[in-house]
Design a protein around this motif. Structure first.
Motif, PDB file in Angstrom:
ATOM      1  N   SER A   1     -20.677  31.953 -86.736  1.00  0.00           N
ATOM      2  CA  SER A   1     -21.233  31.892 -88.094  1.00  0.00           C
ATOM      3  C   SER A   1     -20.884  33.160 -88.861  1.00  0.00           C
ATOM      4  O   SER A   1     -20.520  34.190 -88.267  1.00  0.00           O
ATOM      5  CB  SER A   1     -22.759  31.747 -87.988  1.00  0.00           C
ATOM      6  OG  SER A   1     -23.396  31.906 -89.233  1.00  0.00           O
TER       7      SER A   1
ATOM      8  N   THR B   1     -23.929  35.115 -96.073  1.00  0.00           N
ATOM      9  CA  THR B   1     -23.895  34.375 -94.806  1.00  0.00           C
ATOM     10  C   THR B   1     -25.231  33.656 -94.640  1.00  0.00           C
ATOM     11  O   THR B   1     -26.158  33.863 -95.437  1.00  0.00           O
ATOM     12  CB  THR B   1     -23.730  35.342 -93.619  1.00  0.00           C
ATOM     13  OG1 THR B   1     -24.937  36.109 -93.537  1.00  0.00           O
ATOM     14  CG2 THR B   1     -22.527  36.262 -93.781  1.00  0.00           C
TER      15      THR B   1
ATOM     16  N   ASP C   1     -20.844  33.111 -78.624  1.00  0.00           N
ATOM     17  CA  ASP C   1     -22.069  32.911 -79.409  1.00  0.00           C
ATOM     18  C   ASP C   1     -23.109  32.208 -78.544  1.00  0.00           C
ATOM     19  O   ASP C   1     -22.774  31.457 -77.625  1.00  0.00           O
ATOM     20  CB  ASP C   1     -21.766  32.054 -80.646  1.00  0.00           C
ATOM     21  CG  ASP C   1     -22.769  32.279 -81.773  1.00  0.00           C
ATOM     22  OD1 ASP C   1     -22.411  32.921 -82.783  1.00  0.00           O
ATOM     23  OD2 ASP C   1     -23.927  31.813 -81.642  1.00  0.00           O
TER      24      ASP C   1
ATOM     25  N   TYR D   1     -35.458  45.823 -88.264  1.00  0.00           N
ATOM     26  CA  TYR D   1     -34.012  45.565 -88.414  1.00  0.00           C
ATOM     27  C   TYR D   1     -33.289  46.903 -88.675  1.00  0.00           C
ATOM     28  O   TYR D   1     -32.309  47.236 -88.002  1.00  0.00           O
ATOM     29  CB  TYR D   1     -33.781  44.591 -89.578  1.00  0.00           C
ATOM     30  CG  TYR D   1     -32.325  44.293 -89.861  1.00  0.00           C
ATOM     31  CD1 TYR D   1     -31.675  43.230 -89.245  1.00  0.00           C
ATOM     32  CD2 TYR D   1     -31.593  45.071 -90.763  1.00  0.00           C
ATOM     33  CE1 TYR D   1     -30.345  42.945 -89.508  1.00  0.00           C
ATOM     34  CE2 TYR D   1     -30.259  44.804 -91.032  1.00  0.00           C
ATOM     35  CZ  TYR D   1     -29.642  43.738 -90.408  1.00  0.00           C
ATOM     36  OH  TYR D   1     -28.313  43.471 -90.670  1.00  0.00           O
TER      37      TYR D   1
HETATM   38  N1  LIG Z   1     -25.290  39.198 -93.969  1.00  0.00           N
HETATM   39  C1  LIG Z   1     -25.562  40.440 -94.350  1.00  0.00           C
HETATM   40  O1  LIG Z   1     -25.974  40.668 -95.509  1.00  0.00           O
HETATM   41  C2  LIG Z   1     -25.332  41.599 -93.407  1.00  0.00           C
HETATM   42  C3  LIG Z   1     -25.340  42.901 -93.938  1.00  0.00           C
HETATM   43  C4  LIG Z   1     -25.141  43.983 -93.076  1.00  0.00           C
HETATM   44  C5  LIG Z   1     -24.934  43.772 -91.729  1.00  0.00           C
HETATM   45  N2  LIG Z   1     -24.933  42.509 -91.231  1.00  0.00           N
HETATM   46  C6  LIG Z   1     -24.726  42.342 -89.793  1.00  0.00           C
HETATM   47  O2  LIG Z   1     -23.576  41.545 -89.571  1.00  0.00           O
HETATM   48  C7  LIG Z   1     -23.717  40.832 -88.337  1.00  0.00           C
HETATM   49  C8  LIG Z   1     -23.437  39.359 -88.568  1.00  0.00           C
HETATM   50  O3  LIG Z   1     -24.400  38.854 -89.474  1.00  0.00           O
HETATM   51  P1  LIG Z   1     -24.208  37.501 -90.311  1.00  0.00           P
HETATM   52  O4  LIG Z   1     -24.761  37.764 -91.657  1.00  0.00           O
HETATM   53  O5  LIG Z   1     -22.837  37.005 -90.147  1.00  0.00           O
HETATM   54  O6  LIG Z   1     -25.264  36.578 -89.533  1.00  0.00           O
HETATM   55  P2  LIG Z   1     -25.268  34.988 -89.229  1.00  0.00           P
HETATM   56  O7  LIG Z   1     -26.697  34.639 -89.082  1.00  0.00           O
HETATM   57  O8  LIG Z   1     -24.423  34.234 -90.184  1.00  0.00           O
HETATM   58  O9  LIG Z   1     -24.535  34.914 -87.802  1.00  0.00           O
HETATM   59  C9  LIG Z   1     -25.083  35.529 -86.670  1.00  0.00           C
HETATM   60  C10 LIG Z   1     -24.507  34.855 -85.434  1.00  0.00           C
HETATM   61  O10 LIG Z   1     -25.067  35.519 -84.290  1.00  0.00           O
HETATM   62  C11 LIG Z   1     -25.416  34.528 -83.345  1.00  0.00           C
HETATM   63  N3  LIG Z   1     -26.469  35.027 -82.460  1.00  0.00           N
HETATM   64  C12 LIG Z   1     -27.791  35.178 -82.738  1.00  0.00           C
HETATM   65  N4  LIG Z   1     -28.448  35.592 -81.645  1.00  0.00           N
HETATM   66  C13 LIG Z   1     -27.529  35.706 -80.660  1.00  0.00           C
HETATM   67  C14 LIG Z   1     -27.601  36.069 -79.284  1.00  0.00           C
HETATM   68  N5  LIG Z   1     -28.779  36.384 -78.695  1.00  0.00           N
HETATM   69  N6  LIG Z   1     -26.462  36.108 -78.551  1.00  0.00           N
HETATM   70  C15 LIG Z   1     -25.275  35.755 -79.129  1.00  0.00           C
HETATM   71  N7  LIG Z   1     -25.149  35.366 -80.421  1.00  0.00           N
HETATM   72  C16 LIG Z   1     -26.276  35.347 -81.175  1.00  0.00           C
HETATM   73  C17 LIG Z   1     -25.871  33.332 -84.169  1.00  0.00           C
HETATM   74  O11 LIG Z   1     -25.840  32.121 -83.413  1.00  0.00           O
HETATM   75  C18 LIG Z   1     -24.865  33.362 -85.317  1.00  0.00           C
HETATM   76  O12 LIG Z   1     -23.725  32.591 -85.004  1.00  0.00           O
HETATM   77  C19 LIG Z   1     -25.146  41.124 -87.848  1.00  0.00           C
HETATM   78  O13 LIG Z   1     -25.098  42.134 -86.860  1.00  0.00           O
HETATM   79  C20 LIG Z   1     -25.855  41.608 -89.091  1.00  0.00           C
HETATM   80  O14 LIG Z   1     -26.928  42.457 -88.778  1.00  0.00           O
HETATM   81  C21 LIG Z   1     -25.118  41.406 -92.036  1.00  0.00           C
END
Ligand SMILES: NC(=O)c1ccc[n+]([C@@H]2O[C@H](COP(=O)([O-])OP(=O)(O)OC[C@H]3O[C@@H](n4cnc5c(N)ncnc54)[C@H](O)[C@@H]3O)[C@@H](O)[C@H]2O)c1
Length: 274
Positions: A13, A188, A34, A153
């Protein structure tokens, strides 16, 4: 660089899926890891067909050390090596600290911080033994600046950054290199989850970015091996300065929250957060 085996967590994702797609397009062999196995398998099949490239999937729960052992072993078996680990999996539970259960606080720590630590500790001996490897940790701007609605977080991201740099410096004479990347708000499912909670505002104070924009930075880092990437650069300057000076932090954050409320009201996520 092409042909290297890249293992991406949380790759079914959002940012992780975009990293997998761009890495596959650039000729890397990609393991999509994942906890959501069916979604990982579906994306792997799609990318393998689209790019005529080695793209595989594996079920990984980053909270589980045995799951890490099995997933990395199967990657080496399939690709012959583990060249790059992208620790991207992460979760959020929205709400102020007092409104989340202790179980939710623990859940965030288990996935974001302990999951990353376990991944690094599992990959490090393997990469050291093969004489090369690169670890890319996807962190957050919240690692510089505590924000309302992001208590645990942000704590996990502060912790991830500290862990990352400690280990990178400890391992400076070894064959494994380290990069850390801090995305801002990214469109996302995680941001959609924040949009669904009216109390969650601060992520909407600034313009958001597409997962592809962030993934380009991550895949560039695989080749260029920067020590740390803040994207976009100008945003990082404010976060870093405000994070160092508590008086400035306490003055600035309520103003950012007000801006977040205003912009959030203007945005409909599906209509296009921008
Ligand atoms: N979206 C934002 O605004 C943002 C901003 C800064 C940092 N981030 C970081 O970027 C990274 C990705 O975030 P995203 O927005 O793409 O999130 P998302 O929710 O779209 O995707 C997260 C993915 O992680 C998987 N996941 C969850 N728990 C898990 C586990 N225990 N083991 C393996 N996989 C697991 C989920 O199934 C999902 O596919 C994260 O570390 C998030 O903290 C996101």
């Amino acid at each position: 660089m092409t042909g290297q085996a890249v293992f991406v967590t949380g790759a079914a994702s959002g940012i992780g899926a975009a990293v997998a797609r761009i890495a596959a397009r650039r000729g890397y062999r990609v393991m999509i890891a994942d906890v959501n196995g069916p979604a990982a398998a579906e994306l792997a099949a799609e990318l393998a067909a689209e790019f005529k490239n080695d793209v595989e999937s594996v079920v990984l729960d980053v909270r589980d050390a045995d799951s890490w052992d099995a997933a990395l072993a199967s990657t080496v078996e399939r690709f012959g090596s583990l060249d790059v680990l992208v620790n991207n999996a992460g979760i959020i539970h929205t709400g102020n600290a007092r409104d989340l259960s202790l179980a939710q606080h623990r859940d965030i720590v288990e996935v974001n911080l302990l999951g990353t630590i376990t991944g690094v500790l599992t990959a490090l001996p393997l990469m050291s033994a093969q004489g090369r490897g690169h670890i890319v940790n996807v962190c957050s701007m919240t690692s510089f600046l505590p924000l309302t609605g992001y208590s645990t977080y942000g704590a996990t991201k502060h912790g991830m950054r500290a862990f990352h740099h400690s280990v990178a410096i400890e391992e400076r004479d070894g064959p494994v290199t380290f990069s850390i990347i801090h995305p801002p708000s990214t469109r996302t499912p995680m941001l959609a989850q924040e949009m669904a909670d009216p109390s969650s505002v601060i992520a909407f104070a600034e313009k958001s970015h597409s997962p592809e924009e962030i993934a380009e930075q991550v895949v560039d880092a695989i080749a260029k091996k920067p020590v740390e990437v803040v994207f976009p650069r100008w945003a990082g300057r404010f976060q870093r300065v405000a994070g160092v000076f508590p008086v400035l932090m306490h003055w600035a954050i309520p103003r950012v929250v007000r801006k977040g409320h205003k912009r959030r009201a203007e945005l409909a996520y599906e209509g296009g957060a921008r």
